[in-house]
Design a protein around this motif. Sequence first.
Motif, PDB file in Angstrom:
ATOM      1  N   PHE A   9       0.837  -1.208   0.000  1.00 20.77           N
ATOM      2  CA  PHE A   9       0.000   0.000   0.000  1.00 20.77           C
ATOM      3  C   PHE A   9       0.870   1.257   0.000  1.00 20.77           C
ATOM      4  O   PHE A   9       0.574   2.229  -0.717  1.00 20.77           O
ATOM      5  N   THR A  10       1.954   1.192   0.800  1.00 24.41           N
ATOM      6  CA  THR A  10       2.847   2.360   0.868  1.00 24.41           C
ATOM      7  C   THR A  10       3.490   2.625  -0.491  1.00 24.41           C
ATOM      8  O   THR A  10       3.563   3.761  -0.952  1.00 24.41           O
ATOM      9  N   ASN A  11       3.953   1.556  -1.130  1.00 20.00           N
ATOM     10  CA  ASN A  11       4.571   1.705  -2.464  1.00 20.00           C
ATOM     11  C   ASN A  11       3.568   2.212  -3.495  1.00 20.00           C
ATOM     12  O   ASN A  11       3.893   3.021  -4.370  1.00 20.00           O
ATOM     13  N   PHE A  12       2.316   1.726  -3.372  1.00 16.75           N
ATOM     14  CA  PHE A  12       1.267   2.166  -4.292  1.00 16.75           C
ATOM     15  C   PHE A  12       0.985   3.653  -4.124  1.00 16.75           C
ATOM     16  O   PHE A  12       0.889   4.405  -5.109  1.00 16.75           O
ATOM     17  N   VAL A  13       0.886   4.078  -2.867  1.00 13.23           N
ATOM     18  CA  VAL A  13       0.611   5.495  -2.593  1.00 13.23           C
ATOM     19  C   VAL A  13       1.760   6.364  -3.073  1.00 13.23           C
ATOM     20  O   VAL A  13       1.556   7.407  -3.699  1.00 13.23           O
ATOM     21  N   ASN A  14       2.974   5.903  -2.799  1.00 13.24           N
ATOM     22  CA  ASN A  14       4.146   6.680  -3.242  1.00 13.24           C
ATOM     23  C   ASN A  14       4.196   6.771  -4.772  1.00 13.24           C
ATOM     24  O   ASN A  14       4.547   7.810  -5.341  1.00 13.24           O
ATOM     25  N   GLY A  15       3.843   5.658  -5.416  1.00 16.68           N
ATOM     26  CA  GLY A  15       3.816   5.666  -6.881  1.00 16.68           C
ATOM     27  C   GLY A  15       2.775   6.619  -7.422  1.00 16.68           C
ATOM     28  O   GLY A  15       3.030   7.355  -8.377  1.00 16.68           O
ATOM     29  N   CYS A  16       1.585   6.597  -6.780  1.00 21.70           N
ATOM     30  CA  CYS A  16       0.521   7.508  -7.217  1.00 21.70           C
ATOM     31  C   CYS A  16       0.920   8.960  -7.010  1.00 21.70           C
ATOM     32  O   CYS A  16       0.662   9.819  -7.864  1.00 21.70           O
ATOM     33  N   VAL A  17       1.550   9.232  -5.864  1.00 19.92           N
ATOM     34  CA  VAL A  17       1.989  10.601  -5.574  1.00 19.92           C
ATOM     35  C   VAL A  17       3.028  11.044  -6.596  1.00 19.92           C
ATOM     36  O   VAL A  17       2.999  12.175  -7.099  1.00 19.92           O
ATOM     37  N   SER A  18       3.963  10.111  -6.907  1.00 19.79           N
ATOM     38  CA  SER A  18       5.014  10.432  -7.874  1.00 19.79           C
ATOM     39  C   SER A  18       4.419  10.706  -9.250  1.00 19.79           C
ATOM     40  O   SER A  18       4.776  11.689  -9.917  1.00 19.79           O
ATOM     41  N   VAL A  19       3.477   9.834  -9.677  1.00 20.58           N
ATOM     42  CA  VAL A  19       2.849  10.015 -10.981  1.00 20.58           C
ATOM     43  C   VAL A  19       2.022  11.289 -11.001  1.00 20.58           C
ATOM     44  O   VAL A  19       2.052  12.049 -11.983  1.00 20.58           O
ATOM     45  N   ALA A  20       1.301  11.527  -9.875  1.00 21.72           N
ATOM     46  CA  ALA A  20       0.478  12.737  -9.813  1.00 21.72           C
ATOM     47  C   ALA A  20       1.355  13.984  -9.880  1.00 21.72           C
ATOM     48  O   ALA A  20       1.015  14.976 -10.542  1.00 21.72           O
ATOM     49  N   GLY A  21       2.504  13.924  -9.173  1.00 22.56           N
ATOM     50  CA  GLY A  21       3.426  15.068  -9.197  1.00 22.56           C
ATOM     51  C   GLY A  21       3.968  15.307 -10.608  1.00 22.56           C
ATOM     52  O   GLY A  21       4.030  16.453 -11.075  1.00 22.56           O
ATOM     53  N   ARG A  22       4.362  14.213 -11.273  1.00 20.97           N
ATOM     54  CA  ARG A  22       4.875  14.352 -12.630  1.00 20.97           C
ATOM     55  C   ARG A  22       3.786  14.862 -13.588  1.00 20.97           C
ATOM     56  O   ARG A  22       4.040  15.683 -14.476  1.00 20.97           O
ATOM     57  N   LEU A  23       2.566  14.331 -13.403  1.00 17.16           N
ATOM     58  CA  LEU A  23       1.457  14.743 -14.262  1.00 17.16           C
ATOM     59  C   LEU A  23       1.131  16.216 -14.062  1.00 17.16           C
ATOM     60  O   LEU A  23       0.912  16.950 -15.025  1.00 17.16           O
ATOM     61  N   LEU A  24       1.131  16.646 -12.789  1.00 17.97           N
ATOM     62  CA  LEU A  24       0.846  18.056 -12.485  1.00 17.97           C
ATOM     63  C   LEU A  24       1.926  18.954 -13.079  1.00 17.97           C
ATOM     64  O   LEU A  24       1.625  19.997 -13.680  1.00 17.97           O
ATOM     65  N   LEU A  25       3.191  18.540 -12.915  1.00 18.55           N
ATOM     66  CA  LEU A  25       4.297  19.326 -13.471  1.00 18.55           C
ATOM     67  C   LEU A  25       4.218  19.365 -14.998  1.00 18.55           C
ATOM     68  O   LEU A  25       4.473  20.408 -15.617  1.00 18.55           O
ATOM     69  N   SER A  26       3.814  18.242 -15.594  1.00 19.08           N
ATOM     70  CA  SER A  26       3.682  18.195 -17.052  1.00 19.08           C
ATOM     71  C   SER A  26       2.596  19.141 -17.543  1.00 19.08           C
ATOM     72  O   SER A  26       2.760  19.826 -18.560  1.00 19.08           O
ATOM     73  N   LEU A  27       1.477  19.172 -16.808  1.00 21.02           N
ATOM     74  CA  LEU A  27       0.388  20.075 -17.184  1.00 21.02           C
ATOM     75  C   LEU A  27       0.821  21.535 -17.083  1.00 21.02           C
ATOM     76  O   LEU A  27       0.476  22.363 -17.937  1.00 21.02           O
ATOM     77  N   ILE A  28       1.575  21.828 -16.016  1.00 22.31           N
ATOM     78  CA  ILE A  28       2.058  23.207 -15.845  1.00 22.31           C
ATOM     79  C   ILE A  28       3.015  23.576 -16.979  1.00 22.31           C
ATOM     80  O   ILE A  28       2.928  24.657 -17.575  1.00 22.31           O
ATOM     81  N   VAL A  29       3.957  22.662 -17.285  1.00 22.51           N
ATOM     82  CA  VAL A  29       4.914  22.907 -18.364  1.00 22.51           C
ATOM     83  C   VAL A  29       4.182  23.027 -19.706  1.00 22.51           C
ATOM     84  O   VAL A  29       4.521  23.882 -20.535  1.00 22.51           O
ATOM     85  N   PHE A  30       3.157  22.192 -19.908  1.00 26.10           N
ATOM     86  CA  PHE A  30       2.391  22.252 -21.154  1.00 26.10           C
ATOM     87  C   PHE A  30       1.697  23.602 -21.298  1.00 26.10           C
ATOM     88  O   PHE A  30       1.751  24.225 -22.374  1.00 26.10           O
ATOM     89  N   ALA A  31       1.052  24.060 -20.215  1.00 21.10           N
ATOM     90  CA  ALA A  31       0.342  25.344 -20.263  1.00 21.10           C
ATOM     91  C   ALA A  31       1.307  26.496 -20.506  1.00 21.10           C
ATOM     92  O   ALA A  31       1.057  27.371 -21.357  1.00 21.10           O
ATOM     93  N   LEU A  32       2.420  26.497 -19.758  1.00 15.03           N
ATOM     94  CA  LEU A  32       3.403  27.568 -19.925  1.00 15.03           C
ATOM     95  C   LEU A  32       4.059  27.495 -21.308  1.00 15.03           C
ATOM     96  O   LEU A  32       4.316  28.529 -21.938  1.00 15.03           O
TER      97      LEU A  32
END
Length: 275
Positions: A9-32
């Motif tokens: 569960f911990t690894n799953f949550v960390n993976g989701c957080v990592s993917v969410a962080g990358r996805l959020l950063l990608s969206l920001i970079v895409f918009a900018l």
Amino acid sequence: MDMDWSTIFTNFVNGCVSVAGRLLLSLIVFALGMLFIKLLLKLFPNGKKFGKMDETVRLFLNNFIKIALYVILAVIIISIMGVPMASVITVFATAGAAIALAVQGSLANFMGGIMLLIFRPISVGEVIKVADETGTVTEIGFFYTQMITFDNIHVSIPNGTMTSSVIINYSREDIRRAEININVAHGSDIELIKKVAGYVVEKNEKALSDPEYFVRITDVTDSAMVVTVRAWGKKDDYAIIKCDLYEDCKNAFAKAGIEVPTSKVNVQAVRQQQQ
């Protein structure tokens, strides 16, 4: 062997957080990135150096920069998402080879656009005739040359066709020669014809005196003599000069008593041929 659900569960949550962080950063970079590209493409045509650039080159370069910026932005986003660049390069290379085989015609059009840009047989704003189409060039793109015909029809011609066809450019020279042919009756006074037609050209305000105009009998048929009248003028006045020559010569010939014969159809002969 017992599964450590807590670790999973911990690894799953960390993976989701990592993917969410990358996805959020990608969206920001895409918009900018999209905002930056839009701003750059808006400022590009207004730059001092680019403003002095030929319109044909400027439009072509503008399209090239736009595509290059989109590709760079896509590569940056893919890198942020954690995709190995080696895999990306392999995919692009494989896809490029497959696409190259599938779109050989498009590649020919692309190379045709490059050739048009290098050798410059046409430019934006010029009036040309190619592939039985006549109009004003509005854009030379990567794959197609855009034209607007005189009756306001939009025509797209593949650049491959442009480079493999004869291109007639009506706008390269500052002056053009207008020519008309008029039939006159046999026995007409040739010197009078030349005098009247010459007077018509001389009084035309748009016709140039240099180069000198031309009036001669250029052909003799069974029914008439053919008078050729040629006059030079600015390229923008070509159509007007030609129309004026037709109208003014017809009227002047009529006033001078120079007969312009009309074709007569033998109805009985036509009916016999149809039978």
